[in-house]
Scaffold this motif. Structure first.
Motif, PDB file in Angstrom:
ATOM      1  N   THR A  41      39.885 -20.579 -16.242  1.00 35.54           N
ATOM      2  CA  THR A  41      41.309 -20.608 -16.563  1.00 35.54           C
ATOM      3  C   THR A  41      41.550 -21.611 -17.685  1.00 35.54           C
ATOM      4  OG1 THR A  41      41.914 -20.052 -14.294  1.00 35.54           O
ATOM      5  CG2 THR A  41      43.625 -21.053 -15.668  1.00 35.54           C
ATOM      6  N   GLU A  42      42.041 -21.113 -18.805  1.00 34.06           N
ATOM      7  CA  GLU A  42      42.308 -21.989 -19.950  1.00 34.06           C
ATOM      8  C   GLU A  42      43.738 -22.501 -19.929  1.00 34.06           C
ATOM      9  OE1 GLU A  42      40.506 -21.728 -24.185  1.00 34.06           O
ATOM     10  OE2 GLU A  42      42.389 -20.606 -24.273  1.00 34.06           O
ATOM     11  N   SER A  43      44.687 -21.659 -19.499  1.00 33.89           N
ATOM     12  CA  SER A  43      46.079 -22.093 -19.448  1.00 33.89           C
ATOM     13  C   SER A  43      46.862 -21.211 -18.493  1.00 33.89           C
ATOM     14  CB  SER A  43      46.725 -22.050 -20.839  1.00 33.89           C
ATOM     15  OG  SER A  43      46.702 -20.729 -21.361  1.00 33.89           O
ATOM     16  N   VAL A  44      47.982 -21.764 -18.004  1.00 36.27           N
ATOM     17  CA  VAL A  44      48.891 -21.036 -17.118  1.00 36.27           C
ATOM     18  C   VAL A  44      50.308 -21.238 -17.641  1.00 36.27           C
ATOM     19  CG1 VAL A  44      49.783 -20.795 -14.762  1.00 36.27           C
ATOM     20  CG2 VAL A  44      47.367 -21.382 -15.138  1.00 36.27           C
ATOM     21  N   HIS A  45      51.041 -20.139 -17.850  1.00 34.12           N
ATOM     22  CA  HIS A  45      52.394 -20.228 -18.412  1.00 34.12           C
ATOM     23  C   HIS A  45      53.371 -19.418 -17.572  1.00 34.12           C
ATOM     24  CE1 HIS A  45      50.792 -21.982 -22.116  1.00 34.12           C
ATOM     25  NE2 HIS A  45      49.902 -21.003 -22.148  1.00 34.12           N
ATOM     26  N   PRO A  46      54.503 -19.989 -17.192  1.00 38.14           N
ATOM     27  CA  PRO A  46      55.552 -19.185 -16.556  1.00 38.14           C
ATOM     28  C   PRO A  46      56.260 -18.340 -17.609  1.00 38.14           C
ATOM     29  CG  PRO A  46      56.275 -21.470 -16.807  1.00 38.14           C
ATOM     30  CD  PRO A  46      54.857 -21.425 -17.267  1.00 38.14           C
ATOM     31  N   THR A  99      54.008 -14.950 -14.188  1.00 38.63           N
ATOM     32  CA  THR A  99      53.089 -16.006 -14.611  1.00 38.63           C
ATOM     33  C   THR A  99      51.982 -15.395 -15.452  1.00 38.63           C
ATOM     34  OG1 THR A  99      53.492 -17.272 -12.584  1.00 38.63           O
ATOM     35  CG2 THR A  99      51.530 -17.841 -13.855  1.00 38.63           C
ATOM     36  N   LEU A 100      51.704 -16.017 -16.601  1.00 37.28           N
ATOM     37  CA  LEU A 100      50.581 -15.602 -17.439  1.00 37.28           C
ATOM     38  C   LEU A 100      49.424 -16.565 -17.212  1.00 37.28           C
ATOM     39  CD1 LEU A 100      49.100 -14.122 -19.749  1.00 37.28           C
ATOM     40  CD2 LEU A 100      50.279 -15.662 -21.348  1.00 37.28           C
ATOM     41  N   ILE A 101      48.288 -16.025 -16.827  1.00 39.52           N
ATOM     42  CA  ILE A 101      47.064 -16.816 -16.721  1.00 39.52           C
ATOM     43  C   ILE A 101      46.135 -16.365 -17.845  1.00 39.52           C
ATOM     44  CG2 ILE A 101      45.127 -17.505 -15.265  1.00 39.52           C
ATOM     45  CD1 ILE A 101      46.746 -16.723 -12.845  1.00 39.52           C
ATOM     46  N   HIS A 102      45.807 -17.296 -18.732  1.00 42.52           N
ATOM     47  CA  HIS A 102      44.900 -16.980 -19.846  1.00 42.52           C
ATOM     48  C   HIS A 102      43.510 -17.471 -19.469  1.00 42.52           C
ATOM     49  CE1 HIS A 102      43.639 -16.082 -23.907  1.00 42.52           C
ATOM     50  NE2 HIS A 102      43.048 -17.275 -23.956  1.00 42.52           N
ATOM     51  N   LEU A 103      42.546 -16.555 -19.480  1.00 43.63           N
ATOM     52  CA  LEU A 103      41.195 -16.871 -19.044  1.00 43.63           C
ATOM     53  C   LEU A 103      40.183 -16.603 -20.154  1.00 43.63           C
ATOM     54  CD1 LEU A 103      42.541 -14.860 -16.436  1.00 43.63           C
ATOM     55  CD2 LEU A 103      41.041 -16.538 -15.365  1.00 43.63           C
ATOM     56  N   VAL A 104      39.146 -17.404 -20.175  1.00 45.20           N
ATOM     57  CA  VAL A 104      38.065 -17.224 -21.146  1.00 45.20           C
ATOM     58  C   VAL A 104      36.752 -17.188 -20.378  1.00 45.20           C
ATOM     59  CG1 VAL A 104      39.306 -18.335 -23.029  1.00 45.20           C
ATOM     60  CG2 VAL A 104      37.886 -19.721 -21.514  1.00 45.20           C
ATOM     61  N   ARG A 105      35.712 -16.775 -21.056  1.00 44.44           N
ATOM     62  CA  ARG A 105      34.395 -16.766 -20.431  1.00 44.44           C
ATOM     63  C   ARG A 105      34.038 -18.168 -19.960  1.00 44.44           C
ATOM     64  NH1 ARG A 105      30.745 -13.367 -24.813  1.00 44.44           N
ATOM     65  NH2 ARG A 105      31.595 -11.301 -24.405  1.00 44.44           N
TER      66      ARG A 105
END
Length: 368
Positions: A333-338, A343-349
């Motif tokens: 998990t790189e970032s979490v944004h409401p 909710t947006l969860i941005h994920l990377v390898r």
């Protein structure tokens, strides 16, 4: 004072932050990398802060590179770059193509020191650091490398893996459903989440769905308000063997429509690369998402989660042929944004062990 308006900086790290902010102003769909450069005056007896002589960023293929733009900025202000420090987000190129070699430009200007974030992996353009060192220029690399690589992630993937960068978009309920048992799916996520997804579409070269999603939802795959100010619309790609109806929404602009008649994710990316696509957003459905995940071709995931539960219905990802938790497809998990109620969860390898040590610590100690 906004970072772009600074006249002096207190450290080389602050100069690199400014260079990164400048780089981000470059075009995101350009075949060339986004690069920023800041020229610092030679250190005075007092050391820091140091005056900014010039700044620049690459505005797209055929335009001056960031280093040349920064040198031009300094000259226009009547500043002399001899003895200066160039702080650049990417290793200065050693290649002469549509524009001259940046390494040569820095040498000709008399720059004494170069600090860059990311080494250039392109064999055609790399070698600038070695050329500068051979001429007595102090060169330090690795300062804010992770931030530089994040900014250049699309371009770096194209150079190192010779394929488009892939973003997988998932929009689902808390229990991972993309449609209810009756097939209804509009709308699981809120207006705020969908607006953000259109901003992301505006950054990509192509949007891809499978024939199943195309038939079920008849999406246009275009960028709509509030991101409609984009210079050009992304390519609208449907992947799969089934036919796409003549009146399908994706065919509204025939020149932007591509039907990839394959189930093979590798083959799909090869064809998109041949068409000049550098960044594709895979938007579904579950079978297509699983195909790209199984092939190891997803670079990042944008997971939009709606605060609802269905308990039944289609899952966001089809089977990955994983039988045990120890074999799970894991992400960081790189970032979490409401986004409104969502909710947006941005994920990377998940990060791999560093193959070579960073020299960021050296760069932090650039002579004052």
């Amino acid at each position: 004072m906004p970072i772009q308006e600074l006249n002096r900086v207190d450290s080389v790290d602050a100069a690199m932050q400014l260079a990164l902010s400048l780089a981000a102003r470059g075009p995101v769909r350009d075949p060339n990398p986004q690069v920023g450069c800041v020229l610092l005056a030679p250190p005075s007896s007092g050391g820091w802060p140091r005056r900014i002589l010039g700044r620049g960023f690459h505005r797209g293929a055929g335009s001056p590179h960031a280093e040349a733009a920064a040198l031009d900025d300094a000259r226009s202000a009547g500043a002399d770059a001899r003895g200066a420090t160039a702080v650049v987000t990417l290793e200065p190129c050693a290649h002469t193509g549509l524009t001259p070699s940046c390494a040569n430009a820095l040498l000709e200007a008399g720059v004494a020191e170069v600090v860059f974030a990311v080494a250039d992996p392109n064999p055609v353009a790399s070698g600038g650091a070695a050329r500068l060192r051979a001429q007595g220029v102090r060169v330090l690399e690795g300062l804010r490398r992770s931030e530089g690589e994040a900014l250049l992630r699309v371009w770096l993937t194209g150079v190192t893996e010779r394929r488009p960068f892939v973003t997988l978009k998932l929009a689902s309920t808390l229990d991972g459903r993309v449609a209810a048992a009756d097939g209804s799916s509009k709308w699981i996520t809120s207006d705020a989440a969908r607006a953000h997804a259109h901003q992301r579409r505006a950054e990509a070269c192509a949007i891809l769905v499978g024939t199943g999603t195309q038939r079920a939802d008849n999406p246009s795959l275009s960028v709509r308000a509030p991101a409609a100010e984009v210079a050009s619309q992304p390519l609208r790609v449907v992947m799969g063997l089934r036919a796409v109806a003549a009146d399908a929404a994706v065919r509204a602009q025939p020149e932007l429509f591509v039907h990839l008649r394959t189930h093979d994710a590798v083959a799909a990316l090869e064809e998109l690369r041949a068409r000049g696509v550098r960044h594709v957003i895979v938007e579904g459905g579950p079978t297509i998402a699983a195909a790209f995940l199984r092939a190891g071709l997803v670079d990042e995931i944008d997971a939009y989660l709606a605060p609802i539960l269905l308990g039944d219905g289609a899952s966001s990802v089809a089977s990955l042929d994983i039988g045990s938790l120890r074999d799970a497809n894991r992400w960081a998990t790189e970032s979490v944004h409401p986004l409104g109620v969502d909710t947006l969860i941005h994920l990377v390898r998940e990060p791999q062990a560093e193959s070579t040590p960073s020299r960021a610590a050296d760069a932090e100690g650039v002579a004052a």
